[in-house]
Design an enzyme around this catalytic site. Structure first.
Site, PDB file in Angstrom:
ATOM      1  N   ASP A   1       4.313  -2.442  17.343  1.00  0.00           N
ATOM      2  CA  ASP A   1       3.595  -1.817  16.234  1.00  0.00           C
ATOM      3  C   ASP A   1       2.254  -1.265  16.734  1.00  0.00           C
ATOM      4  O   ASP A   1       1.419  -2.023  17.229  1.00  0.00           O
ATOM      5  CB  ASP A   1       3.391  -2.913  15.174  1.00  0.00           C
ATOM      6  CG  ASP A   1       2.967  -2.371  13.834  1.00  0.00           C
ATOM      7  OD1 ASP A   1       2.653  -1.179  13.743  1.00  0.00           O
ATOM      8  OD2 ASP A   1       2.941  -3.167  12.888  1.00  0.00           O
TER       9      ASP A   1
ATOM     10  N   GLY B   1       5.397   7.327  12.041  1.00  0.00           N
ATOM     11  CA  GLY B   1       5.818   8.732  12.041  1.00  0.00           C
ATOM     12  C   GLY B   1       4.882   9.683  12.769  1.00  0.00           C
ATOM     13  O   GLY B   1       5.119  10.900  12.811  1.00  0.00           O
ATOM     14  N   TRP B   2       3.846   9.137  13.368  1.00  0.00           N
ATOM     15  CA  TRP B   2       2.831   9.930  14.084  1.00  0.00           C
ATOM     16  C   TRP B   2       3.479  10.911  15.080  1.00  0.00           C
ATOM     17  O   TRP B   2       4.406  10.549  15.794  1.00  0.00           O
ATOM     18  CB  TRP B   2       1.929   8.953  14.849  1.00  0.00           C
ATOM     19  CG  TRP B   2       0.651   9.544  15.371  1.00  0.00           C
ATOM     20  CD1 TRP B   2       0.504  10.720  16.026  1.00  0.00           C
ATOM     21  CD2 TRP B   2      -0.645   8.957  15.276  1.00  0.00           C
ATOM     22  NE1 TRP B   2      -0.805  10.902  16.361  1.00  0.00           N
ATOM     23  CE2 TRP B   2      -1.533   9.843  15.914  1.00  0.00           C
ATOM     24  CE3 TRP B   2      -1.154   7.768  14.731  1.00  0.00           C
ATOM     25  CZ2 TRP B   2      -2.901   9.565  16.017  1.00  0.00           C
ATOM     26  CZ3 TRP B   2      -2.507   7.503  14.837  1.00  0.00           C
ATOM     27  CH2 TRP B   2      -3.365   8.404  15.464  1.00  0.00           C
TER      28      TRP B   2
ATOM     29  N   ASP C   1       4.055   2.030   5.450  1.00  0.00           N
ATOM     30  CA  ASP C   1       4.751   0.820   4.980  1.00  0.00           C
ATOM     31  C   ASP C   1       5.361   0.998   3.593  1.00  0.00           C
ATOM     32  O   ASP C   1       4.733   1.542   2.687  1.00  0.00           O
ATOM     33  CB  ASP C   1       3.771  -0.353   4.924  1.00  0.00           C
ATOM     34  CG  ASP C   1       3.371  -0.831   6.311  1.00  0.00           C
ATOM     35  OD1 ASP C   1       3.698  -0.147   7.296  1.00  0.00           O
ATOM     36  OD2 ASP C   1       2.724  -1.884   6.390  1.00  0.00           O
TER      37      ASP C   1
END
Ligand code: GLA
Length: 406
Positions: A159, A211-212, A232
């Site tokens: 993450d 999603g960057w 999220d």
């Protein structure tokens, strides 16, 4: 904790060089021969975050493993038991990361999970800290991968969290090198993929960076097996559909071994109606999304079990062709989606996003189906007339999910 992020951030230039992403470098790619062999259908299992958040304990995870077996979920395909954030303590003088008091014995926990025919998942970040500000893997990737392998880990959710600070600060120091932050991010995944592979254990790598930089276009090239495509999820119809229906157009990036991940399931957490949870499950199946339950499995109603374990819906998600579905049409609150299935045929979802019941129709012609041998309402098992198309009343926020055999 904040001091640590800043201290690492201030050393951004050094860090950048250490990561091997100096100006002009190509986008880093993984040479993993392992990644593509994993998760040939979207991963299914359970993760601690959506229900337990930072309170999760070793006992909760053992209870989840037991419940997967007892409820029948394991036999329906839910095999990963994934601990999310907040299991970590500090590193010792040798740099070995320890678990905190909520997780007294991770090796025993891994054995407990495996003894039940399940797989074991864990969580970290490529930055100095996780999202909940626990110790993460920056500079300790191989040490952490080795530790996970020694615990029998089969799946890592990685993450981005605090690594964003490292990226942003390095980028600010080098505004001329516009792709620097993105190269650093990709390199962090390539580094962890290589560390995981070096352990000799086949470990699924789940990228979580919301999603960057259109991660779907390059997630597989850095060794990711799945990648979160959005922020999220929350346990509301608006959050769930906001994410789910935004996935239109991403189908071409998914396939066996590499999946778009619109986040974990909220089914059974209590914030939506049964029709809304059936929409959640149907939409995720149409998207060939990972089905990672996020509820308290030890306290499931029959309704929740029925939604999570509908074999026809799971079969659409897990179809061996591995094609993600896409939108056929949106007319105001009415959406029609289709997903090609192995051996010909289609799954079709008629979704009513309106807050009143509506009559919805779709013709076989519109779906490109010449000759339907069978049309089944997947949630009820009812066989429908195969001529022309289907017209039905779809409840508010509900779905009619069809399986069409050609
Ligand atoms: C981020 C992720 C969540 C969860 C939390 C844990 O918000 O997107 O899925 O892992 O961190 O801190």
């Amino acid at each position: 904790m904040h001091r640590l992020v800043n201290a690492v951030g201030m050393k951004a230039v050094t860090l950048m060089l250490a990561l091997g992403v100096a100006a002009g470098a190509q986008m880093p790619v993984s040479h993993s021969t392992v990644a593509a062999t994993l998760v040939q259908t979207p991963p299914m299992g359970w993760n601690s975050w959506n229900h337990f958040k930072s309170k999760v304990t070793q006992q909760d995870v053992m209870d989840a493993a037991d419940a997967l077996v007892k409820s029948g979920m394991r036999d329906a395909g839910y095999v990963y038991v994934n601990i999310d954030d907040t299991w970590e303590a500090e590193r010792d003088a040798q740099g070995v990361l320890h678990t905190n008091s909520k997780f007294p014995d991770m090796k025993a926990l891994g054995e407990y999970v495996h003894a039940r025919g399940l797989k074991f998942g864990i969580y970290s970040s490529p930055g100095p800290l996780t999202c909940a500000k626990y110790a993460a893997s920056l500079g300790h990737e191989q040490q952490d991968a080795d530790l996970y392998a020694s615990w029998g880990v089969d799946y890592l959710k990685y993450d981005l969290c605090s690594f964003r600070t490292n990226m942003t600060e390095a980028q600010a120091a080098h505004p001329e090198d516009t792709e620097l932050a993105n190269r650093m991010m990709r390199q962090s995944y390539v580094t962890m993929r290589a560390a995981l592979d070096k352990t000799g254990r086949p470990i699924v790598l789940s990228l979580c960076q919301y999603g960057w930089d259109n991660v779907w276009a390059w997630g597989a090239s850095v060794g990711g097996n799945l990648w979160r495509t959005t922020g999220d999820i929350r346990d509301t119809y608006d959050s769930m559909t906001g994410i789910g229906f935004s996935q239109a157009g991403l189908a071409k990036y998914a396939g066996p071994g590499h999946w778009n991940d619109p986040d974990m399931l909220e089914i059974g957490n209590g914030g939506m109606t049964a029709d809304e949870y059936r929409t959640h499950m149907s939409l995720w199946a149409m998207l060939a999304a990972p089905l990672i339950a996020g509820n308290d499995l030890s306290k499931m109603t029959d309704e929740t079990k029925g939604i999570l374990m509908n074999r026809g819906v799971i079969a659409i998600d897990q179809d061996s062709l591995g094609r993600q579905g896409d939108r056929v049409r949106a007319d105001g609150p009415q959406e029609v989606w289709s997903k090609p299935l192995a051996g010909g045929g289609l799954a079709v979802g008629l979704f009513n996003r309106g807050s009143w019941n509506q009559t919805m129709s779709v013709s076989l012609k519109e779906l490109g189906v010449k000759n339907a041998k069978a049309i089944v309402n997947v949630w009820t098992g009812e066989k429908l007339d195969t001529k022309g198309g289907v017209t039905a009343v779809v409840p508010k926020h509900g779905v009619l999910l069809l399986r069409i055999t050609e």
